[in-house]
Design an enzyme around this catalytic site. Structure first.
Site, mmCIF file in Angstrom:
data_model
loop_
_atom_site.group_PDB
_atom_site.id
_atom_site.type_symbol
_atom_site.label_atom_id
_atom_site.label_comp_id
_atom_site.label_asym_id
_atom_site.label_seq_id
_atom_site.Cartn_x
_atom_site.Cartn_y
_atom_site.Cartn_z
ATOM 1 N N HIS A 1 0.823 -1.070 0.044
ATOM 2 C CA HIS A 1 -0.015 0.090 0.040
ATOM 3 C C HIS A 1 0.591 1.356 -0.146
ATOM 4 O O HIS A 1 1.812 1.273 0.857
ATOM 5 C CB HIS A 1 -0.932 0.139 1.227
ATOM 6 C CG HIS A 1 -1.885 1.245 1.201
ATOM 7 N ND1 HIS A 1 -3.159 1.224 0.592
ATOM 8 C CD2 HIS A 1 -1.693 2.439 1.959
ATOM 9 C CE1 HIS A 1 -3.685 2.545 0.734
ATOM 10 N NE2 HIS A 1 -2.953 2.836 1.818
ATOM 11 N N SER A 2 0.682 2.182 -0.978
ATOM 12 C CA SER A 2 1.260 3.466 -0.810
ATOM 13 C C SER A 2 2.764 3.176 -0.916
ATOM 14 O O SER A 2 3.149 2.646 -2.296
ATOM 15 C CB SER A 2 1.015 4.219 0.417
ATOM 16 O OG SER A 2 1.452 5.414 0.210
ATOM 17 N N LEU A 3 3.603 3.425 -0.291
ATOM 18 C CA LEU A 3 5.082 3.310 -0.282
ATOM 19 C C LEU A 3 5.402 1.898 -0.589
ATOM 20 O O LEU A 3 6.206 1.306 -1.393
ATOM 21 C CB LEU A 3 5.881 3.912 0.760
ATOM 22 C CG LEU A 3 7.358 3.192 0.894
ATOM 23 C CD1 LEU A 3 8.214 3.827 -0.012
ATOM 24 C CD2 LEU A 3 7.741 3.802 2.293
#
Length: 825
Positions: free
Chosen positions: A664-666
């Protein structure tokens, strides 16, 4: 002429459409698929109004797509303009303008220049065909052979810029007769057959990649295999790749060929032929590799001219019926043994220089020795003599051209560019040492201006032309007639910045750099390439570290930040103690493994509760970075490559055939780079990549939260909602929490995407309907990162919908993993 190259390839298609034509990692392009895709792209070019003999640009990294692009342009009747994807943008745009290119074939993920090149060429009115983003348009076109391709012996086969041309670009127009002759030579002189497995090692921006590697291999039905850049540069890894992939033929410049030949080889080595050029090819005493070494000589304007088997003083006899003359200043032939200017005749000559009739006339001269009207010869600029055995021996140049790592570099042209960028003062550029290191001497220039000068030159000069050093003098030495006396320029004083390594590990790395770069001291933040390093020295550095420390450093990661400080971080990550992978739940012998990567500010706890909600056959494994949870006492990592460098080997050491990566995200970016690490190091790709709340990696990251003051950073983290607010508010945890948070955001916000071939594994992307951090249109860009299936699911919520929509997300994940188990027999 014999059949043109595209008809030769079509003959191979009829013989074996399912035979492999191009192999890159796990990607295999058969002859049938290569031909079909090239036909479709050729039809698209025709629909854009591309005419016969028209120059059409192609700018792609070494990849199956690059082969499709060149073949498609030929099939359309046009001529590929070979643009180097590693060249400075300004140089590439100058070539596009000079050639009058109206259409350019590239890819958003197959060209390092793509992010800058695409908008720049569109401003010039050039139509860009993107083989990845436009694939739905291409796939809708007919795939059968085009019947109306009309090529003559003099038709333009391709256009390529001479590597030594900087101030005045020289575009050489090769002829189809020349290319066909090279394919025939490959069969007759070098024994190419359809059983060969031929390595493609040259840059796609150089003509040698077509006339020496691709077209001879594909025209005879052989298989072309593509090593990755890191493998190509490290001799031991290249040897291991040759043995593993059963390579039979390889073409390398001498700087790569010599160290490869001097390695130990097994008696049953599959390699039968190594082709190289004659300049500076000298093997160490006692070197006797179990394959044939063929020395060749030629240029962009002439292709193959002479050749010999085995090293020696000469570059061999003429190949085929190419006449070679050694002439004096008046154009008369010299007796054997006397040195003069080498001239070459015959049908393998290029047509000339594009839109440069005067330059063509001065270099491509009437051949008075051929005995037939209209015959031409090319003045090479090389000085040579014919020895007693009738072979050509090169003895120098009539101009200041040198070879740097296999590329022709005109020192006068480099000098002119350096002088233009330096402004005031005087400049002299020379080549020093056996490896022809380019050194620039500057007078009247302040030392503080050198870093800016280096950056300006990097925009204009290809890497081989870049000065390895800048030497500052009060004045340049001159002869009695007032000309710069380059023969008495002092040896470079190789000093460095005062910041020094402060740990034993950094000091050891500094010692390696000093040996490689021939310096007495290295600063902790000095740039390897600004100190005179180049790709071959970087490869030697990686090998030295591997031998001394027992760790493998990813060259691609080093190129992103080529400093001692960053290199020390990569070494530390590769030797990081403790578990990077933590098994959370699942059976001991799972059908599916799900590896989860944390977002910025998150850790193991982000996915700890998922174990009870996933199917019983799924093993949940979480990545536990340093500086988090039980690893709070360790240094938090600030660079994606650092984390991937430690994680990749651990995943490879405990493989599972149905491993999915989720982030998720990074975490999505780290998962993506981990998948690419596995492929780059010859390990299987994951069964699937699952990305959540993340813009595609090619989308530039503009946020700079890692630079915020402490209170502002904590407020930003609290607003995002991904970290427990009680932890954010606890002042006692600030000394531990803040460094990890700042490092996480720095990891994401300083990430630099490097283009590569798309992954083969499918990608599923999850997006939040109201996610301001990852807009839906940016999440859609993940589709460009896979050659396999892509789908996107939109969930209601903001950036951390993985918490607010946890059950829905896990249901979708479980559906994907359940589908995977249905494939198990």
């Amino acid at each position: 002429m014999t059949s043109s190259v595209h008809t030769l390839i079509q003959e191979q298609v009829r013989r074996g459409p399912g035979e492999p034509a191009v192999v890159s990692g796990s990607a295999v392009l058969t002859y049938g698929r290569l031909n079909a895709r090239a036909n479709q792209v050729a039809r698209l070019l025709r629909s854009l109004g591309v005419a016969a003999d028209e120059p059409v640009g192609t700018c792609l990294s070494r990849s199956p797509d690059a082969v499709v692009s060149a073949l498609a342009i030929v099939k359309s009747g046009a001529a590929p303009v070979l643009l180097d994807p590693a060249a400075p943008l300004e140089r590439t745009l100058a070539q596009v303008r000079a050639c009058g290119v109206r259409v350019l074939i590239t890819s958003t993920v197959g060209c390092d220049l793509a992010a800058q090149l695409l908008p720049a060429v569109q401003e010039l009115g050039v139509r860009a065909v993107r083989l990845d983003a436009d694939r739905h348009i291409i796939a809708a076109l007919p795939a059968d052979d085009l019947e109306d391709v009309r090529l003559t012996p003099d038709s333009a086969a391709h256009v390529v810029y001479t590597s030594g041309s900087l101030t005045t670009p020289k575009a050489v127009v090769s002829r189809h007769e020349s290319v066909s002759d090279c394919v025939a030579l490959a069969r007759e002189e070098f024994g190419f057959t359809r059983d060969d497995r031929v390595a493609w090692c040259s840059s796609p921006g150089f003509g040698v990649s077509l006339v020496n590697e691709l077209w001879p291999a594909l025209g005879t039905g052989a298989t072309v295999l593509i090593p990755d850049a890191e493998t190509l540069l490290v001799p031991q890894r290249l040897r291991d790749w040759i043995l593993r992939e059963r390579i039979t033929v390889i073409h390398l410049v001498p700087t790569l060929a010599v160290p490869l030949c001097e390695l130990s080889w097994p008696a049953d080595c599959p390699l039968r032929l190594l082709l190289t050029t004659g300049e500076r090819f000298r093997l160490g005493a006692g070197t006797d590799p179990p394959f044939t070494i063929a020395i060749t000589y030629g240029s962009t304007e002439t292709t193959h001219i002479t050749g010999r088997l085995g090293p020696g003083e000469s570059v061999g006899r003429p190949l085929g019926d190419a006449p070679v003359y050694v002439l004096d200043e008046s154009g008369e032939r010299l007796p054997d043994g006397e040195a003069g200017v080498v001239h070459v005749g015959g049908r393998r000559l290029a047509r000339g220089y594009l839109a440069e009739p005067a330059l063509t006339a001065s270099s491509f001269l009437p051949d008075p020795f051929a005995g037939e009207p209209g015959a031409r010869m090319y003045r090479t600029g090389d000085l040579g003599r014919i020895d007693a055995g009738g072979e050509l021996v090169l003895v120098g140049r009539v101009d200041r051209q040198v070879k740097v790592r296999g590329q022709a570099v005109n020192l006068d042209e480099v000098e002119a560019v350096v002088a233009a960028e330096a402004g005031a003062g005087e400049v002299a550029v020379v080549a020093i040492g056996e490896d022809s290191r380019v050194v620039a001497y500057l007078a009247g220039v302040d030392g503080s201006a050198v870093p800016a000068l280096h950056r300006a030159l990097a925009v204009r000069l290809p890497r081989a032309h870049m000065p390895a050093e800048f030497v500052l003098l009060d004045r340049l030495p001159r002869t009695v007639t007032g000309k710069v006396d380059r023969t008495v320029l002092p040896a470079p004083r190789r000093t460095s910045s005062p910041s020094v390594p402060d740990t034993a590990g950094e000091d050891e790395l500094s010692g390696i750099w000093c040996d490689l770069l021939e310096r007495e001291g290295i600063g902790i933040d000095d740039d390897f390439f600004e100190l005179g390093g180049h790709s071959l020295l970087a490869a030697r550095m990686v090998l030295e570290i591997e031998e001394r420390r027992g760790v493998k450093i990813d060259l691609t990661a080093f190129y992103e930040r080529p400093t001692l400080r960053a290199l020390s971080g990569l070494v530390s990550a590769a030797t990081q103690p403790g578990n990077v992978l933590v098994r959370v739940s699942g059976p001991e012998r799972p059908l599916v493994r799900l590896v989860c990567f944390p977002f910025a500010g998150g850790g193991l706890s982000a996915y700890a509760s998922w174990g009870d909600l996933l199917p019983d056959h799924v093993e949940l494994v979480c990545v536990q970075p340093p500086g988090r949870g039980p690893r709070l006492d360790e240094r938090p990592l600030e660079w994606v490559a650092e984390l991937v460098g430690g994680l990749g080997p651990k995943l490879a050491a405990d493989p599972h055939p149905r491993t999915y990566l989720f982030g998720h995200s990074l975490g999505a970016i780290v998962a993506f780079e981990t998948a690419r690490w596995l492929r780059r190091h010859a390990h299987p790709e994951p069964a699937g990549l699952l990305v959540s709340g993340s813009a595609a990696p090619q989308t530039p990251v503009t946020a700079r939260a890692h630079l915020l003051p402490d209170d502002a950073l904590l407020a930003h983290v609290g607003a995002l909602g991904g970290t427990d607010q009680s932890l954010v508010d606890d002042e006692r945890l600030r000394p531990l929490l803040l460094p990890a948070l700042r490092a996480d955001f720095a990891m994401h916000e300083t990430y630099q995407y490097a283009a590569d071939e798309p992954l083969e594994c499918p990608i599923t992307a999850f997006a939040g309907s109201h996610d301001d951090e990852a807009l839906i249109e940016d999440v859609l860009g993940w589709g460009e990162q896979t050659a396999g299936p892509f789908q996107m699911q939109v969930l209601n919520g903001g950036h951390f919908f993985i918490a607010s929509q946890r059950e829905r997300l896990l249901w979708l994940l479980s559906e994907a993993l359940e589908a995977e188990t249905e494939k198990v027999p």
